[in-house]
Motif scaffolding. Structure first.
Motif, PDB file in Angstrom:
ATOM      1  N   CYS A  35       3.446  -1.069  -4.970  1.00  0.00           N
ATOM      2  CA  CYS A  35       2.075  -1.541  -5.132  1.00  0.00           C
ATOM      3  C   CYS A  35       2.093  -2.688  -6.126  1.00  0.00           C
ATOM      4  CB  CYS A  35       1.198  -0.395  -5.630  1.00  0.00           C
ATOM      5  SG  CYS A  35      -0.492  -0.891  -5.981  1.00  0.00           S
ATOM      6  N   GLU A  37      -0.257  -3.831  -8.022  1.00  0.00           N
ATOM      7  CA  GLU A  37      -1.107  -3.694  -9.211  1.00  0.00           C
ATOM      8  C   GLU A  37      -0.262  -3.416 -10.448  1.00  0.00           C
ATOM      9  OE1 GLU A  37      -4.132  -4.877  -7.286  1.00  0.00           O
ATOM     10  OE2 GLU A  37      -4.429  -4.275  -9.387  1.00  0.00           O
ATOM     11  N   CYS A  40       1.263   0.076 -11.757  1.00  0.00           N
ATOM     12  CA  CYS A  40       1.205   1.079 -10.696  1.00  0.00           C
ATOM     13  C   CYS A  40       2.617   1.255 -10.145  1.00  0.00           C
ATOM     14  CB  CYS A  40       0.261   0.643  -9.580  1.00  0.00           C
ATOM     15  SG  CYS A  40       0.119   1.906  -8.296  1.00  0.00           S
ATOM     16  N   ALA A  42       3.388   3.173  -7.396  1.00  0.00           N
ATOM     17  CA  ALA A  42       3.406   3.694  -6.025  1.00  0.00           C
ATOM     18  C   ALA A  42       4.363   2.879  -5.157  1.00  0.00           C
ATOM     19  CB  ALA A  42       1.998   3.649  -5.437  1.00  0.00           C
ATOM     20  N   HIS A  64      -0.499   6.294  -6.529  1.00  0.00           N
ATOM     21  CA  HIS A  64      -0.989   5.124  -7.253  1.00  0.00           C
ATOM     22  C   HIS A  64      -1.469   5.572  -8.623  1.00  0.00           C
ATOM     23  CE1 HIS A  64      -0.922   2.152  -3.995  1.00  0.00           C
ATOM     24  NE2 HIS A  64      -1.110   3.194  -3.197  1.00  0.00           N
ATOM     25  N   CYS A  68      -6.325   2.734  -9.265  1.00  0.00           N
ATOM     26  CA  CYS A  68      -5.709   1.624  -8.538  1.00  0.00           C
ATOM     27  C   CYS A  68      -6.563   1.261  -7.321  1.00  0.00           C
ATOM     28  CB  CYS A  68      -4.305   2.000  -8.091  1.00  0.00           C
ATOM     29  SG  CYS A  68      -3.510   0.674  -7.163  1.00  0.00           S
ATOM     30  N   SER A  70      -5.846   0.088  -4.519  1.00  0.00           N
ATOM     31  CA  SER A  70      -5.274   0.534  -3.246  1.00  0.00           C
ATOM     32  C   SER A  70      -5.628   1.991  -2.963  1.00  0.00           C
ATOM     33  CB  SER A  70      -3.757   0.384  -3.253  1.00  0.00           C
ATOM     34  OG  SER A  70      -3.434  -0.982  -3.197  1.00  0.00           O
TER      35      SER A  70
HETATM   36 ZN   LIG Z   1      -1.321   1.094  -6.732  1.00  0.00          ZN
END
Ligand SMILES: [Zn+2]
Length: 286
Positions: A35, A37, A40, A42, A64, A68, A70
């Motif tokens: 991810c 972000e 994060c 994930a 996440h 987040c 997402s």
């Molecule tokens: Zn994330």
């Protein structure tokens, strides 16, 4: 659920799903996508869906960070996104599953026989077997991740276990192989199609299976007894199963979602139980 961009931790670059291909993903990016972000952790998987729709999906083993985008996105649009990405994926019903396993076993046996003996090696044509469904045009799905349909259901492709390839990853396949052994743990188990230590191919009964087939999982030890019995008299055990192909560190797992999803020597779960019952009562093989 549909994530468009991922951060590649190899070069710290953001990559767009639409710029990726399956080949590129498996050869270069798999395992390195996260991810994008900040903070994060994930992990993301690349999905090349039907209709050429490409996107990233959160790896089910990771989460996440709280808040987040997402993750939020995933929750808010869960209903609609789910419908969209799954509309071409069709659940396999028990009857279709049964028929498919039965036909795969019969074709394998007759193919081996004409090839010089029932338990000879893999018949040549095995990877061209496609068990016909209703030609409804969708992809087979398990774990109730697809849509229910009336009728037989989608075609299911068959593979001999040693012929599984990277592009089978994530797909539903009917897989044929010989059983080596079984391993049963508290909340999951494996039927090993390869000897220990090799790049393994395993039929995996994971958490989902255990939760949804609680009483059958508790009786898995009888399947183990059957395997040990056949091994003790040097009788080969042909396993046919239908599951989702998952590449893991040490090889390939075939994830099964229900007890109807596998058969040994043409016998489904319940028939093996009955067979073992009879064997125990008589004290001899029938
Ligand atoms: Zn994330």
């Amino acid at each position: 659920m549909h994530i468009e961009e991922a951060l590649c931790k190899m070069n710290n670059r953001v990559i767009k799903a639409k710029d990726l291909s399956r080949g590129l993903y498996f050869s270069k990016y798999k395992g390195y996508l996260y991810c994008k972000e900040e903070e994060c952790t994930a992990k993301l998987n690349f999905v090349d869906g039907n209709n050429r729709v490409k996107f990233f999906r959160t790896n089910p083993s990771t989460n996440h960070k709280i808040g987040c985008p997402s993750e939020v996105n995933h929750d808010e649009n869960a209903g609609e996104t789910k419908k969209k990405s799954y509309e071409n994926r069709l659940n396999i019903n028990n009857k279709h599953m049964n028929d498919t396993l039965e036909r795969a076993f019969k074709k394998f046996i007759s193919g081996s026989a004409s090839n010089g003996g029932v338990f000879n090696k893999k018949p040549k044509y095995i990877n061209s077997i496609k068990i016909k469904g209703d030609n409804v045009g969708g992809n087979p799905e398990l774990f109730n991740d697809g849509l229910d349909i009336i009728g037989r259901g989608p075609n299911i492709s068959t593979r001999f276990f040693s012929n599984l390839e990277k592009n089978d990853e994530g797909q539903i396949r009917c897989v044929i192989g010989y059983v080596n052994s079984m391993q049963l743990m508290q909340r999951h188990g494996y039927i090993n199609l390869t000897p220990k230590g090799q790049n393994s191919v395993k039929v995996h009964f994971a958490e989902y299976f255990v939760v949804n087939n609680e009483s059958e999982f508790n009786n898995m030890k009888i399947i183990d007894e059957y395997i040990n019995l056949m091994n003790s008299i040097k009788e080969p055990i042909i396993c046919c199963c239908i599951g989702r192909i998952k590449y893991v560190k040490i090889g390939i797992n075939i994830l099964i979602d229900r007890y109807q999803g596998f058969a040994l020597n043409g016998m489904g779960f319940r028939r093996i139980l009955a067979y073992m019952n009879e064997y125990k009562e008589r004290g001899e093989l029938t």
